[in-house]
Design a protein around this motif. Structure first.
Motif, PDB file in Angstrom:
ATOM      1  N   ILE A   1       0.834  -1.201   0.000  1.00 44.28           N
ATOM      2  CA  ILE A   1       0.000   0.000   0.000  1.00 44.28           C
ATOM      3  C   ILE A   1       0.868   1.250   0.000  1.00 44.28           C
ATOM      4  CG2 ILE A   1      -1.644   1.325   1.416  1.00 44.28           C
ATOM      5  CD1 ILE A   1      -2.815  -1.450   2.249  1.00 44.28           C
ATOM      6  N   SER A   2       1.930   1.230   0.788  1.00 44.44           N
ATOM      7  CA  SER A   2       2.844   2.372   0.849  1.00 44.44           C
ATOM      8  C   SER A   2       3.537   2.598  -0.492  1.00 44.44           C
ATOM      9  CB  SER A   2       3.880   2.130   1.953  1.00 44.44           C
ATOM     10  OG  SER A   2       4.821   3.167   1.967  1.00 44.44           O
ATOM     11  N   ILE A   3       4.010   1.518  -1.110  1.00 42.06           N
ATOM     12  CA  ILE A   3       4.670   1.618  -2.418  1.00 42.06           C
ATOM     13  C   ILE A   3       3.715   2.195  -3.455  1.00 42.06           C
ATOM     14  CG2 ILE A   3       5.607   0.237  -4.335  1.00 42.06           C
ATOM     15  CD1 ILE A   3       6.777  -1.641  -2.113  1.00 42.06           C
ATOM     16  N   ALA A   4       2.425   1.844  -3.345  1.00 40.35           N
ATOM     17  CA  ALA A   4       1.420   2.358  -4.285  1.00 40.35           C
ATOM     18  C   ALA A   4       1.100   3.828  -4.001  1.00 40.35           C
ATOM     19  CB  ALA A   4       0.158   1.520  -4.201  1.00 40.35           C
ATOM     20  N   GLY A   5       1.620   4.371  -2.905  1.00 36.77           N
ATOM     21  CA  GLY A   5       1.383   5.774  -2.583  1.00 36.77           C
ATOM     22  C   GLY A   5       0.018   6.039  -1.965  1.00 36.77           C
ATOM     23  N   ILE A   6      -0.558   5.028  -1.345  1.00 37.11           N
ATOM     24  CA  ILE A   6      -1.889   5.171  -0.741  1.00 37.11           C
ATOM     25  C   ILE A   6      -1.714   5.451   0.745  1.00 37.11           C
ATOM     26  CG2 ILE A   6      -4.063   4.012  -0.246  1.00 37.11           C
ATOM     27  CD1 ILE A   6      -3.503   2.265  -2.758  1.00 37.11           C
ATOM     28  N   ALA A   7      -2.267   6.563   1.210  1.00 40.00           N
ATOM     29  CA  ALA A   7      -2.201   6.896   2.636  1.00 40.00           C
ATOM     30  C   ALA A   7      -3.441   6.377   3.348  1.00 40.00           C
ATOM     31  CB  ALA A   7      -2.056   8.397   2.828  1.00 40.00           C
ATOM     32  N   THR A   8      -4.595   6.764   2.850  1.00 37.44           N
ATOM     33  CA  THR A   8      -5.856   6.277   3.412  1.00 37.44           C
ATOM     34  C   THR A   8      -6.840   6.057   2.278  1.00 37.44           C
ATOM     35  OG1 THR A   8      -6.757   8.493   3.723  1.00 37.44           O
ATOM     36  CG2 THR A   8      -5.563   7.553   5.590  1.00 37.44           C
ATOM     37  N   VAL A   9      -7.789   5.187   2.519  1.00 35.71           N
ATOM     38  CA  VAL A   9      -8.864   4.931   1.559  1.00 35.71           C
ATOM     39  C   VAL A   9     -10.158   4.939   2.348  1.00 35.71           C
ATOM     40  CG1 VAL A   9      -9.883   3.281  -0.053  1.00 35.71           C
ATOM     41  CG2 VAL A   9      -7.404   3.546   0.036  1.00 35.71           C
ATOM     42  N   GLY A  10     -11.050   5.860   2.020  1.00 39.92           N
ATOM     43  CA  GLY A  10     -12.330   5.934   2.715  1.00 39.92           C
ATOM     44  C   GLY A  10     -12.169   6.112   4.217  1.00 39.92           C
ATOM     45  N   GLY A  11     -11.098   6.803   4.628  1.00 42.59           N
ATOM     46  CA  GLY A  11     -10.869   7.019   6.046  1.00 42.59           C
ATOM     47  C   GLY A  11     -10.133   5.879   6.720  1.00 42.59           C
ATOM     48  N   ARG A  12      -9.820   4.821   5.982  1.00 46.34           N
ATOM     49  CA  ARG A  12      -9.116   3.685   6.574  1.00 46.34           C
ATOM     50  C   ARG A  12      -7.614   3.855   6.395  1.00 46.34           C
ATOM     51  NH1 ARG A  12     -13.579   1.225   4.069  1.00 46.34           N
ATOM     52  NH2 ARG A  12     -14.952   0.247   5.582  1.00 46.34           N
ATOM     53  N   THR A  13      -6.879   3.505   7.445  1.00 48.70           N
ATOM     54  CA  THR A  13      -5.422   3.583   7.389  1.00 48.70           C
ATOM     55  C   THR A  13      -4.871   2.357   6.666  1.00 48.70           C
ATOM     56  OG1 THR A  13      -5.120   2.362   9.442  1.00 48.70           O
ATOM     57  CG2 THR A  13      -5.404   4.775   9.625  1.00 48.70           C
ATOM     58  N   ALA A  14      -3.579   2.409   6.361  1.00 48.28           N
ATOM     59  CA  ALA A  14      -2.935   1.262   5.725  1.00 48.28           C
ATOM     60  C   ALA A  14      -3.060   0.019   6.597  1.00 48.28           C
ATOM     61  CB  ALA A  14      -1.467   1.583   5.438  1.00 48.28           C
ATOM     62  N   ALA A  15      -2.933   0.191   7.913  1.00 51.13           N
ATOM     63  CA  ALA A  15      -3.058  -0.959   8.818  1.00 51.13           C
ATOM     64  C   ALA A  15      -4.459  -1.555   8.763  1.00 51.13           C
ATOM     65  CB  ALA A  15      -2.719  -0.541  10.246  1.00 51.13           C
TER      66      ALA A  15
END
Length: 191
Positions: A35-49
Motif C-alpha cells: 500500500i505504501s509503495i502504491a502511494g496510498i495513505a488512506t482509503v475511505g478514512g481507513r489507514t494502511a493498517a
C-alpha cells in the motif's frame, strides 16, 4: 461470508495468494508495504493498517463460510418481524444453534425496554436483520423511519450510532455519537 468463493482470477487474487497462510504479523507488514509503495495513505478514512487487516480477513475467508455457518447466518438474515417479537426469535436462534450472544441480546432488550418506557409504539416498528445503513461509519444501532405505506426508499429520517466517525475524520480522541438526518422536503408532505 455468504458470497461464493472468489475465483483465482478475481480482484486482488495475487495479493491474497501472497499473504495466504503467512504469519499474520508478516502478512500485515507485507500488505502495508504494498500500500505504501502504491502511494496510498488512506482509503475511505481507513489507514494502511486497517486496509491490511481487511486483506488478511479476506485471505482467511477465501473459501467462504462453512455450510453450518452459512445456514445459521441465512436463518438470522431471514428474521424480519415486529420489534417486540424479535427478541424471542433471536433467543430461540441462539439457543438452537449454541450461539453465545447473551450480552448482545441483553443490550437489544434494554433498548426495547427504553423505547417502551417512552411510549414508542414498538408494535409498529419492524426489526430486520438484513437492514443496514449505506455508510461505513455506523458502529451499532441503525434505523430508518418512513410513513407506514411508503415505498422502501422513501425515508423520512435515518441514522444510528457512529462511535468511530470523528477518529476517521482525524480526531486523536474517541468521541462516541449517535445522530440522524431528516429529509425536510419529505416531511413537509407528510400528513
Amino acid at each position: 461470508l455468504l458470497a461464493p468463493p472468489r475465483p483465482a482470477g478475481s480482484d486482488y487474487a495475487g495479493l491474497l495468494a501472497a499473504i495466504e497462510g503467512q504469519d499474520p504479523k508478516a502478512a500485515r507488514a507485507f500488505v502495508e508495504d504494498v500500500i505504501s509503495i502504491a502511494g496510498i495513505a488512506t482509503v475511505g478514512g481507513r489507514t494502511a493498517a486497517e486496509i491490511a487487516e481487511r486483506f488478511l480477513s479476506r485471505a482467511a475467508n477465501r473459501e467462504g463460510a462453512g455450510e453450518r455457518a452459512t445456514a445459521v447466518l441465512e436463518r438470522y438474515l431471514a428474521i424480519e418481524e415486529p420489534l417486540p417479537r424479535a427478541s424471542a426469535t433471536l433467543r430461540a436462534l441462539a439457543r438452537e444453534e449454541g450461539l453465545a450472544i447473551e450480552p448482545a441480546l441483553a443490550r437489544f432488550e434494554a433498548r426495547l425496554a427504553r423505547f417502551e418506557a417512552r411510549a414508542v409504539p414498538v408494535e409498529r416498528v419492524t426489526f430486520s436483520a438484513r437492514f443496514v445503513r449505506n455508510f461505513d461509519y455506523y458502529t451499532g444501532f441503525v434505523f430508518e423511519a418512513r410513513e407506514q405505506d411508503a415505498a422502501p426508499g422513501h425515508v423520512l429520517v435515518g441514522g444510528g450510532r457512529y462511535d468511530r466517525l470523528l477518529q476517521e475524520l482525524g480526531s486523536a480522541d474517541p468521541s462516541p455519537g449517535i445522530g440522524c438526518s431528516f429529509w425536510i422536503d419529505r416531511l413537509e408532505v407528510v400528513r
